[in-house]
Design an enzyme around this catalytic site. Structure first.
Site, PDB file in Angstrom:
ATOM      1  N   TYR A 224     -11.849  37.957  46.368  1.00 47.52           N
ATOM      2  CA  TYR A 224     -12.280  37.732  44.940  1.00 47.52           C
ATOM      3  C   TYR A 224     -13.742  38.246  44.850  1.00 47.52           C
ATOM      4  O   TYR A 224     -14.425  37.894  43.761  1.00 47.52           O
ATOM      5  CB  TYR A 224     -12.178  36.635  44.156  1.00 47.52           C
ATOM      6  CG  TYR A 224     -12.386  35.638  44.725  1.00 47.52           C
ATOM      7  CD1 TYR A 224     -13.068  34.705  45.029  1.00 47.52           C
ATOM      8  CD2 TYR A 224     -10.699  34.799  45.187  1.00 47.52           C
ATOM      9  CE1 TYR A 224     -13.942  34.033  45.456  1.00 47.52           C
ATOM     10  CE2 TYR A 224     -11.937  32.855  45.882  1.00 47.52           C
ATOM     11  CZ  TYR A 224     -13.100  32.774  46.154  1.00 47.52           C
ATOM     12  OH  TYR A 224     -13.178  31.626  45.940  1.00 47.52           O
ATOM     13  N   CYS A 453      32.404   9.483  42.507  1.00 45.71           N
ATOM     14  CA  CYS A 453      33.651   8.400  42.429  1.00 45.71           C
ATOM     15  C   CYS A 453      35.129   9.090  42.509  1.00 45.71           C
ATOM     16  O   CYS A 453      35.107   9.834  42.369  1.00 45.71           O
ATOM     17  CB  CYS A 453      33.624   8.572  40.818  1.00 45.71           C
ATOM     18  SG  CYS A 453      34.579   7.645  39.219  1.00 45.71           S
TER      19      CYS A 453
HETATM   20  S1  IVH Z   1     -14.441  33.182  41.821  1.00 45.78           S
HETATM   21  C1  IVH Z   1     -18.800  32.349  41.320  1.00 45.78           C
HETATM   22  N1  IVH Z   1     -12.627  33.755  41.766  1.00 45.78           N
HETATM   23  O1  IVH Z   1     -11.438  28.287  42.358  1.00 45.78           O
HETATM   24  C2  IVH Z   1     -17.474  32.226  41.681  1.00 45.78           C
HETATM   25  N2  IVH Z   1     -13.042  31.075  42.308  1.00 45.78           N
HETATM   26  O2  IVH Z   1     -12.868  26.744  41.193  1.00 45.78           O
HETATM   27  C3  IVH Z   1     -16.939  31.710  42.677  1.00 45.78           C
HETATM   28  N3  IVH Z   1     -10.200  30.416  42.960  1.00 45.78           N
HETATM   29  O3  IVH Z   1     -13.692  27.829  45.340  1.00 45.78           O
HETATM   30  C4  IVH Z   1     -15.509  31.687  43.121  1.00 45.78           C
HETATM   31  N4  IVH Z   1      -8.807  32.140  42.402  1.00 45.78           N
HETATM   32  O4  IVH Z   1     -11.493  28.602  46.112  1.00 45.78           O
HETATM   33  C5  IVH Z   1     -13.436  32.526  41.875  1.00 45.78           C
HETATM   34  N5  IVH Z   1      -9.895  34.995  41.557  1.00 45.78           N
HETATM   35  C6  IVH Z   1     -11.415  34.023  42.518  1.00 45.78           C
HETATM   36  C7  IVH Z   1     -10.229  32.272  42.920  1.00 45.78           C
HETATM   37  C8  IVH Z   1     -11.129  32.129  42.879  1.00 45.78           C
HETATM   38  C9  IVH Z   1      -8.885  31.041  42.703  1.00 45.78           C
HETATM   39  C10 IVH Z   1     -11.024  29.359  43.419  1.00 45.78           C
HETATM   40  C11 IVH Z   1     -11.733  30.088  45.290  1.00 45.78           C
HETATM   41  C12 IVH Z   1     -12.972  28.098  44.505  1.00 45.78           C
HETATM   42  C13 IVH Z   1     -12.664  27.702  43.149  1.00 45.78           C
HETATM   43  C14 IVH Z   1     -13.566  27.274  42.011  1.00 45.78           C
END
Ligand code: IVH
Length: 710
Positions: A224, A453
């Site tokens: 991501y 039952c």
């Molecule tokens: S972006 C700078 N995108 O969510 C941004 N995080 O609450 C950093 N996560 O530690 C994260 N899907 O483990 C991002 N599409 C997504 C995500 C994602 C799951 C998780 C990730 C992060 C946590 C933050």
């Protein structure tokens, strides 16, 4: 071709198929062919050890268990996300972003699922995966390189060429539901403790000291974003550098974008990550403004249960990198991104009591009475515990804090207890020795998980359920006779069996609670209309155990009328396709019961009638005996499809199991679709079903017919 060339060719070929399979979801060759390529490479490398390199696909698993995990300092910290739980919070986020950027125009966001797994950072140097680390506290994580190398979706070498010499890809490692269910099933079979949810399973699998264990776990990955990106090779070779050198729009990336800049949008960068060979979410979408964000949130929310992985929300990121930089960061999270959470599907609450519900066939279901809790978008105060085997397996006691799950349209269930919070006076759940409704003995045949039952139609709960079933739309189809009404009628002693329905008078009905004269008259009319029926509906309506619609139909067509069926012995019954010893025994037992014969006589005396069927030789239908499950919104009414399938000798079941032959999935199909995938059951869409129906009726597909042209 020399061994060296062949090895190189095989590696390229294997990497290409990995990409097709894991990134594009579009495999070009069957698994067996892929395995042959891999085995040939293994063979060649065994004969030429000097050709083995760390990025060879044969080297995913290697080495002995480790003592522990080394610490890794993240060159660019791994951040977290600010959360929003309501539409208003999303609107606030967007408003603040516009204020900071200082313009009033609509902002474009990249919207994506928030995967429920764990974050990892993959470091590629000169295109080769050299380190994988967990997020840890965001500043320092754990070195899980050897485990991450076993995840087939993660390339050991980037595709193409000319990537930045230092490239960190960030994303989520997760366990798809299908793999999670299969893994837990195997764990239970071996008497091991299953994982509570796919997230725990992913985390537990990645933190194994022995990579051979991780290799056995069905882990997946989706990228991501980016971490450190540097366009000059790292001076220290494989050593990490401190300080951030996050890619900027001005940086140049030769190769893929030869002579071009790294894309200046989040979506553009995601496209590059995909081109480098890493899986990205197939759900990525750019959306405009709050309205676009919320529409995406709702749309994905509706499909949530049909996805093959758990998500706990969606993430919005400003698409324009320049705008991202303008907004910057606050404490540990970017100001340019927001996680919009879905209502939790699992919650903790207290188990107050357990009651046993008696079903139509006498089966006792333990039902948990809970302290009301908001879960999956509604307040839940009852949840099923399925049966006593499950109660034991989940180790649930009265007074326990339990985890309740409500996902989509599935009825709420107690997943397990939290034994660490168990009060000293927690009470074990016991099956009552007598039926809570009628006092008859409860019997549980050896080896069966269902207790029943033994009161039969003496038990008012069974009577009530039997009458509901009798009146149901696909049985006698008595319009206006809903569950609540049946309950009232049984409670007031106005009816004891289905035949009594036809003795009800207008006065009796009009005297009931919430029953107007008009609706009473309508019901009398509906009862009258229901008398004209078919043998198969009637047989189904009787509620004989194990006789569903398909079996009722087969019985009707095989005997033509009721008398010969009632007189049939077991061997004769078993000659009907799909009637085995169990069904035959239930049918015989039903008709042998004097009480049942009496009710049938009364029903016929009341005027219930059908056309006897002409006995025809059974048609050989290729769908005979096949079991279908219909799910989602289909292009034709479900009943019409069901009738067509039944007419071809097929069965239509309500839930997916190993016995299902086909799952027909329409739009917004949910957990049944996922279950089908997990069990490897063939899927059909509307068009696929129609083709199958045409085929099994001996026809051909509609379409271009040259002979009909003028
Ligand atoms: S972006 C700078 N995108 O969510 C941004 N995080 O609450 C950093 N996560 O530690 C994260 N899907 O483990 C991002 N599409 C997504 C995500 C994602 C799951 C998780 C990730 C992060 C946590 C933050």
């Amino acid at each position: 071709m020399s061994a060296r060339d062949r090895v190189a060719w095989l590696r390229r070929e294997i990497a290409r198929h990995d990409y097709q399979y894991h990134v594009l979801n579009d495999p070009l060759i069957p698994d067996a062919e892929y395995d042959r390529l891999l085995r040939e490479l293994e063979g060649l490398e065994a004969g030429h050890p000097e050709l083995v390199t760390p990025d060879s696909p044969t080297q995913r698993i290697g080495g002995a268990p480790a003592e522990g995990f080394e610490e890794v300092v993240h060159a660019v910290p791994m951040l977290s996300l600010a959360n929003a739980f309501s539409d208003e919070e999303v609107a606030d986020f967007d408003r603040r972003a516009r204020e900071r950027i200082g313009h009033d125009a609509t902002l474009t966001y990249l919207a994506e699922p928030k995967l429920d797994g764990l974050a990892v950072s993959l470091r590629y140097e000169d295109g080769v995966l050299i380190r994988a680390a967990t997020r840890g506290d965001g500043g320092k994580g754990e070195d899980v390189t050897r485990n991450v190398r076993t995840i087939a979706a993660i390339p050991l070498r980037l595709m193409g060429e000319g990537w930045p010499p230092v490239l960190e890809i960030r994303g989520e490692v997760f366990m798809p539901r299908r793999g999670f269910e299969a893994f837990n099933r195997r764990a239970r079979e071996r008497g091991e403790k299953p994982f509570a949810n796919p997230r725990n399973a992913a985390a537990g699998s990645l933190r194994q000291l022995d990579p051979r264990v991780t290799a056995q776990r069905p882990l997946a990955f989706q990228a991501y974003g980016l971490g450190e990106v540097a366009f000059a090779p790292s001076p220290s070779g494989r050593r990490l550098q401190r300080g951030s050198r996050l890619a900027t729009p001005g940086a140049r990336c030769p190769g893929l974008g030869r002579g071009k800049d790294l894309p200046d949008t989040q979506s553009g960068r995601m496209a590059w990550i995909k081109a480098w060979g890493l899986p990205v979410s197939p759900e990525l979408a750019t959306v405009d403004g709050v309205a676009g964000c919320l529409a995406y949130y709702r749309e994905l929310g509706e499909r949530r249960d049909g996805l093959d992985y758990d998500i706990d929300g969606v993430v919005y990121k400003l698409d324009d990198i320049a705008q991202q930089e303008q907004l910057g960061y606050v404490s540990r999270a970017p100001r340019w991104a927001l996680a919009h959470k879905f209502p939790a599907q699992e919650e903790l609450t207290r188990l107050l009591a357990v009651e046993f519900q008696v079903g139509r066939t006498g089966a006792l279901t333990p039902v948990a009475r809970l302290e009301p809790v908001f879960v999956g978008g509604v307040t839940v105060s009852n949840a099923t515990l399925h049966n006593m085997d499950e109660v034991e397996r989940k180790d649930v006691r009265i007074g326990d804090t339990v985890i309740v799950r409500r996902a989509g349209d599935v009825i709420p269930e107690v997943v397990r207890s939290a034994p660490e919070r168990r009060p000293a006076d927690a009470q074990p759940i016991r099956m009552p020795p007598q039926c809570p409704v009628c006092g008859s003995d409860i019997v549980r045949p050896e080896g069966e998980s269902v207790a029943r039952c033994s009161g039969g139609l003496w038990c008012s709960a069974q009577r009530r359920e039997a009458i509901k079933h009798f009146a149901a739309r696909r049985a006698m189809d008595i319009d206006g006779l809903g569950d609540k009404l049946v309950e009232q009628l049984v409670e007031q002693g106005l009816i004891r069996n289905p035949a009594d329905l036809y003795q009800l008078t207008l006065e009796q009905l009009a005297g009931l609670e919430r029953m107007a004269e008009k609706s009473a008259a309508n019901l009398i009319q509906a009862l009258e209309a229901s008398k004209e029926t078919t043998l198969e509906r009637f047989l189904f309506a009787l509620g004989i155990r194990e006789v569903g619609e398909a079996t009722a139909r087969a019985l009707a067509h095989s005997f033509g009328d009721l008398e010969p069926l009632m007189a049939a012995d077991e061997p004769r019954l078993q000659r009907i396709p799909d009637v085995g010893p169990v069904v035959a025994a239930h049918v015989q037992a039903f008709f042998r019961q004097p009480h049942n014969r009496e009710v049938i006589d009364q029903l016929r005396a009341a005027g219930i009638r059908w056309e006897p069927l002409a006995l025809t030789a059974p048609v050989e239908s290729p769908l005979a005996g096949k079991t279908f499950v219909l799910t989602g919104t289909l292009s034709r009414p479900r009943d019409a499809i069901k009738d067509q399938l039944l007419a071809l000798g097929a069965k239509v079941a309500g839930s997916v199991s190993k016995k299902t032959d086909y799952v027909v999935a329409g739009a917004d199909a949910g957990s049944k679709l996922a279950k089908a995938g997990e069990l490897g059951i063939p899927l059909l869409d509307g068009a696929g079903l129609d083709a199958l129906l045409v085929e099994s009726q001996g026809g051909t597909h509609q379409g271009f017919r040259p002979d009909l042209r003028p």
